[in-house]
Design an enzyme around this catalytic site. Structure first.
Site, PDB file in Angstrom:
ATOM      1  CE1 TYR A 148      -3.516  -2.802   0.414  1.00  0.00           C
ATOM      2  CE2 TYR A 148      -4.770  -0.614   1.064  1.00  0.00           C
ATOM      3  CZ  TYR A 148      -4.803  -1.881   0.733  1.00  0.00           C
ATOM      4  OH  TYR A 148      -5.979  -2.806   0.810  1.00  0.00           O
ATOM      5  CE  LYS A 194       2.057 -17.798  -2.703  1.00  0.00           C
ATOM      6  NZ  LYS A 194       1.366 -18.867  -2.803  1.00  0.00           N
ATOM      7  CG  ASP A 226      -1.758 -20.446  -1.547  1.00  0.00           C
ATOM      8  OD1 ASP A 226      -1.304 -20.291  -0.454  1.00  0.00           O
ATOM      9  OD2 ASP A 226      -1.208 -21.161  -2.358  1.00  0.00           O
ATOM     10  CG  ASP A 250      -8.138  -4.885   1.590  1.00  0.00           C
ATOM     11  OD1 ASP A 250      -9.171  -4.307   2.268  1.00  0.00           O
ATOM     12  OD2 ASP A 250      -8.153  -4.636   0.715  1.00  0.00           O
ATOM     13  CG  ASP A 254     -13.516  -7.255   2.127  1.00  0.00           C
ATOM     14  OD1 ASP A 254     -13.230  -6.250   2.993  1.00  0.00           O
ATOM     15  OD2 ASP A 254     -13.977  -6.880   0.912  1.00  0.00           O
TER      16      ASP A 254
HETATM   17  C1  IPM Z   1     -10.463  -1.098   3.902  1.00  0.00           C
HETATM   18  C2  IPM Z   1     -10.610  -0.731   2.455  1.00  0.00           C
HETATM   19  C3  IPM Z   1      -9.664   0.139   2.306  1.00  0.00           C
HETATM   20  C4  IPM Z   1      -8.279  -0.654   2.217  1.00  0.00           C
HETATM   21  C5  IPM Z   1      -9.686   1.103   1.045  1.00  0.00           C
HETATM   22  C6  IPM Z   1     -10.950   1.758   0.930  1.00  0.00           C
HETATM   23  C7  IPM Z   1      -8.456   1.964   0.740  1.00  0.00           C
HETATM   24  O1  IPM Z   1     -10.877  -1.745   1.479  1.00  0.00           O
HETATM   25  O2  IPM Z   1     -10.268  -0.494   4.796  1.00  0.00           O
HETATM   26  O3  IPM Z   1     -10.485  -2.437   4.016  1.00  0.00           O
HETATM   27  O4  IPM Z   1      -7.807  -1.190   1.115  1.00  0.00           O
HETATM   28  O5  IPM Z   1      -7.612  -0.683   3.214  1.00  0.00           O
HETATM   29 MG    MG Z   2     -10.959  -3.760   2.435  1.00  0.00          MG
END
Ligand code: IPM
Ligand code: MG
Length: 368
Positions: A148, A194, A226, A250, A254
């Site tokens: 990032y 990884k 993975d 990240d 999710d």
């Molecule tokens: C998160 C989001 C952010 C990230 C984006 C919006 C920059 O996906 O907080 O998980 O990738 O960190």
């Molecule tokens: Mg995110």
């Protein structure tokens, strides 16, 4: 009475809708503070623009003044940033830059994303009940390093470059956080990398193993990312604390959110080494979901991730664990009664709107 300053940054899309409910809930908990053992401080709440909303009025995703204000605050509460209107902008102008700037300027290197399965929501997960039941994971995501932020980055003619960089210090401090928090949980850390391919992951693994020597009572295992993505849906109960880098964290958080039924349920806390006036980490709290432009402005968003972020803030930045538990219990009670926002509702179930969901949580707060 002590007054603490909280900066709220509603942002874009559903951000303002869910944050409004979070703020009303915070005000409510402050007003019923008398029911808690610890007297609650007073909260002074200030709001500022962030993301696309800030771009439109100030020309930048976050102004220096707002960053300053965030730095001086005892905690920051954020909704969401981004949207299709700003998708074509160059990298450094995008709304998401606001979030990255906040994280890096405030030194918020540790992102805590708890994934807990609420009993009444077992049916909301696309995975089988017997797979998700009892899952309780904390993803500890490194937040100010890795790909990032790594340099070089950018366009080089017909090539585009990003760089994954980690230093020993960066890995050490996130590893300490993970082991320390594991001591308060099931004492199991899975470090995800990884290391079969990436140099930065080899360093990650070495450093995590080194820090582990100071935590003999914690069980450490290493897992490739993975495999972890697969194990999360195969057998999520095997995990307690997952510690991983910025990008993997990240993605995996999710994925893990679907164990809980909806990404709309998940709160997060980002903390670093800076202490606030309560002597606790001055954190940034936000639901992990995005700005969901497809449902923005319709009052359909799930405010529970934002409301549960308030609970994390009360606990971590202000040490008000009892108040935090009350918020969590109120959310659980509302779900037990069958209240569902669109993201949680099964076919045929009644759908409750954003504000009504928030109101129901606040009714339970009064009652509990
Ligand atoms: C998160 C989001 C952010 C990230 C984006 C919006 C920059 O996906 O907080 O998980 O990738 O960190
Ligand atoms: Mg995110």
């Amino acid at each position: 009475m002590t007054t603490f300053n909280i900066l709220t940054l509603p942002g874009d899309g559903i951000g303002p809708e869910v944050l409004a409910e979070a703020v009303l809930t915070l005000k409510q908990i402050a007003s019923v503070g008398a029911y808690c053992n610890t007297p609650l401080p007073e909260f002074h709440i200030e709001e500022a623009l962030v993301g696309g909303a800030a771009l439109e009025t100030t020309g930048v995703p976050i102004t220096g003044k707002t960053l300053d204000n965030a730095r001086k605050s005892d905690a920051v509460l954020l909704g969401a940033v981004g949207g299709p209107a700003w998708d074509k902008l160059p990298h450094d102008k995008r709304p998401e830059q606001a979030l990255l700037k906040l994280r890096s300027t405030l030194g918020l290197y540790a992102n805590l994303r708890p994934v807990r399965i609420s009993g009444p929501l077992l049916a909301a997960s696309p995975l089988k009940r017997e797979v998700v039941q009892g899952t309780d994971i904390l993803v500890v995501r490194e937040l100010t390093g890795g790909i990032y932020f790594g340099e070089p980055r950018g366009r080089q003619g017909d090539r585009a470059v990003n760089t994954e960089v980690y230093s020993v210090t960066e890995v050490e401090r996130i590893a300490y956080r993970a082991f320390e928090v594991a001591l308060t949980r099931q004492k199991k850390v899975t470090s995800v990398d990884k290391a079969n391919v990436l140099e930065s992951s080899i360093l990650w693994r070495e450093v995590v193993s080194q820090v582990h020597k100071e935590f003999p009572e914690v069980e450490l295992s290493h897992m490739y990312v993975d495999n972890c993505a697969m194990q999360l849906v195969r057998n999520p109960r095997q995990f307690d604390v997952i510690v991983t880098n910025n990008l993997f964290g990240d993605i995996l958080s999710d994925e893990a959110s679907m164990l809980a039924g909806s990404i709309g349920m998940l709160p997060s806390a980002s903390i670093g080494g800076v202490k606030n006036r309560a002597g606790k980490p001055a954190g940034l709290y936000e639901p992990i979901h995005g700005s969901a432009p497809d449902i923005a402005g319709q009052g359909r968003a799930n405010p529970l991730g934002a409301i549960l972020s308030v609970a994390m803030m009360l606990e971590l930045s202000f040490g008000l664990s009892e108040a935090a538990r009350r918020v969590e219990r109120a959310v659980e009670a509302v779900l037990e009664k069958g209240t569902r926002t669109a993201d949680l509702a099964q076919a045929g179930e009644k759908v409750t709107g954003t504000h009504e969901m928030g109101e129901k949580v606040r009714v339970e707060l009064e009652r509990l």
